[in-house]
Design a protein around this motif. Sequence first.
Motif, short mmCIF file in Angstrom:
data_model
loop_
_atom_site.label_atom_id
_atom_site.label_comp_id
_atom_site.label_asym_id
_atom_site.label_seq_id
_atom_site.Cartn_x
_atom_site.Cartn_y
_atom_site.Cartn_z
N ARG A 170 -51.87 14.94 -48.09
CA ARG A 170 -50.66 15.47 -47.48
C ARG A 170 -50.01 16.45 -48.44
O ARG A 170 -49.99 16.21 -49.66
CB ARG A 170 -49.67 14.35 -47.16
N GLY A 171 -49.47 17.52 -47.91
CA GLY A 171 -48.83 18.52 -48.74
C GLY A 171 -47.36 18.70 -48.38
O GLY A 171 -46.99 18.59 -47.22
N THR A 172 -46.55 18.94 -49.40
CA THR A 172 -45.14 19.27 -49.18
C THR A 172 -44.79 20.47 -50.05
O THR A 172 -45.30 20.60 -51.17
CB THR A 172 -44.20 18.10 -49.53
N GLY A 173 -43.91 21.33 -49.54
CA GLY A 173 -43.49 22.49 -50.30
C GLY A 173 -44.05 23.77 -49.72
O GLY A 173 -44.62 23.80 -48.62
N ASP A 174 -43.91 24.85 -50.46
CA ASP A 174 -44.32 26.19 -50.05
C ASP A 174 -45.45 26.65 -50.96
O ASP A 174 -45.25 26.81 -52.17
CB ASP A 174 -43.13 27.15 -50.15
N PRO A 175 -46.67 26.87 -50.44
CA PRO A 175 -47.79 27.28 -51.29
C PRO A 175 -47.52 28.57 -52.07
O PRO A 175 -48.15 28.81 -53.10
CB PRO A 175 -48.94 27.49 -50.29
N ARG A 176 -46.59 29.38 -51.59
CA ARG A 176 -46.29 30.63 -52.29
C ARG A 176 -45.31 30.43 -53.44
O ARG A 176 -45.11 31.33 -54.25
CB ARG A 176 -45.75 31.67 -51.30
N ARG A 177 -44.72 29.24 -53.51
CA ARG A 177 -43.79 28.93 -54.60
C ARG A 177 -44.26 27.72 -55.39
O ARG A 177 -44.62 27.80 -56.55
CB ARG A 177 -42.38 28.72 -54.04
N TRP A 178 -44.27 26.56 -54.74
CA TRP A 178 -44.68 25.30 -55.38
C TRP A 178 -45.07 24.33 -54.28
O TRP A 178 -44.34 24.15 -53.31
CB TRP A 178 -43.53 24.72 -56.21
N ILE A 179 -46.23 23.71 -54.42
CA ILE A 179 -46.66 22.73 -53.42
C ILE A 179 -47.16 21.48 -54.12
O ILE A 179 -47.82 21.56 -55.17
CB ILE A 179 -47.73 23.32 -52.47
N GLU A 180 -46.83 20.33 -53.55
CA GLU A 180 -47.26 19.03 -54.06
C GLU A 180 -48.23 18.40 -53.06
O GLU A 180 -47.97 18.38 -51.86
CB GLU A 180 -46.06 18.09 -54.23
N LEU A 181 -49.34 17.89 -53.58
CA LEU A 181 -50.30 17.18 -52.75
C LEU A 181 -50.33 15.71 -53.14
O LEU A 181 -50.31 15.38 -54.33
CB LEU A 181 -51.70 17.76 -52.92
N THR A 182 -50.39 14.85 -52.15
CA THR A 182 -50.61 13.43 -52.38
C THR A 182 -51.91 13.04 -51.69
O THR A 182 -52.06 13.24 -50.49
CB THR A 182 -49.46 12.58 -51.81
N CYS A 183 -52.84 12.54 -52.48
CA CYS A 183 -54.17 12.20 -51.97
C CYS A 183 -54.39 10.69 -52.03
O CYS A 183 -54.06 10.05 -53.03
CB CYS A 183 -55.26 12.88 -52.81
#
Length: 302
Positions: A206-219
């Motif tokens: 699952r991803g949260t945030g903006d890939p163009r700025r900062w994104i966090e993934l939880t696997c």
Amino acid sequence: MTHHPRPLATARSHDPRPIRVGLVGAGPWARTMHARMLAAGPETELAAVWARRTEAAAEVAAPYGARVAGSFEELLDLCEAVAFAVPPAVQAELAVHAAEAGKPMLLEKPLGSDLPSARKVAEAVAEHGVVTQLVLTKRYHPATREFLRRAGRATVVGARSCYLHGAFLGGDFATPWRLEQGALLDLGPHLVDLLDAAVGPIATVRGTGDPRRWIELTCEHTNGAVSQASLSGSVRLPRARTRVELFGPDEELVYDTAELDHEECWPVLRREFAEAVRSGRGNGIDAQRGLRLQELLDRAMA
């Protein structure tokens, strides 16, 4: 012009001559890595360069005495294998044609600009039985391989990781596709690949945030472990930061690229690609691996 795929059991298996590789692209990555690596040999030689701007292709080819192809079709005729250093959308389109021509390929990540185009590449590769290798740079460094070897013997319950730099803020690598797609498709394949290999196969992401700025993934991994990944190409740092920390009942295991010399990756990558082309057997870091990574990243975006 008709091209005939070469069978997987190739006659080059014990041929000491360098593999003649054609390079697609003439941007910064083509100049600073691909052309230089392929021309350094002895396993490969840079046979030809093609780009949509002929003058740019000539600039890349000139230092190595390589031919300048007038078209992609001509490039295919001038080489035994093809290396791509172009935006994902361009790679996905041309890689299908290269697979149809039976050419082994050195592919960049991501395979395509979206999952459907990446899937077309992987399907064409499978249909025509061509060998591929993916430029997941860090995978070819001895320190990375030692980390993955040790991780394979560890019990991991949780992991933290990051891949951060400021290249999208300006400079040669602030290219249109990177600025549009962001860190998820550019940096994400590297980090997700390491987590999938070190912790265990990823089941959900699952991803949260903006890939163009900062994104966090939880696997969440099939073995029950949970990992997190922070990705950004838009933060000011003195140098790129890639770090993976594995935690469990034993001492933590840390992988950090701060002291790694990436120049050590290129001879390994070149040698393994040449061996794959000669033998018809890849090293597993290939188009199918690239498709799996893109499927995971697509889930994160969803």
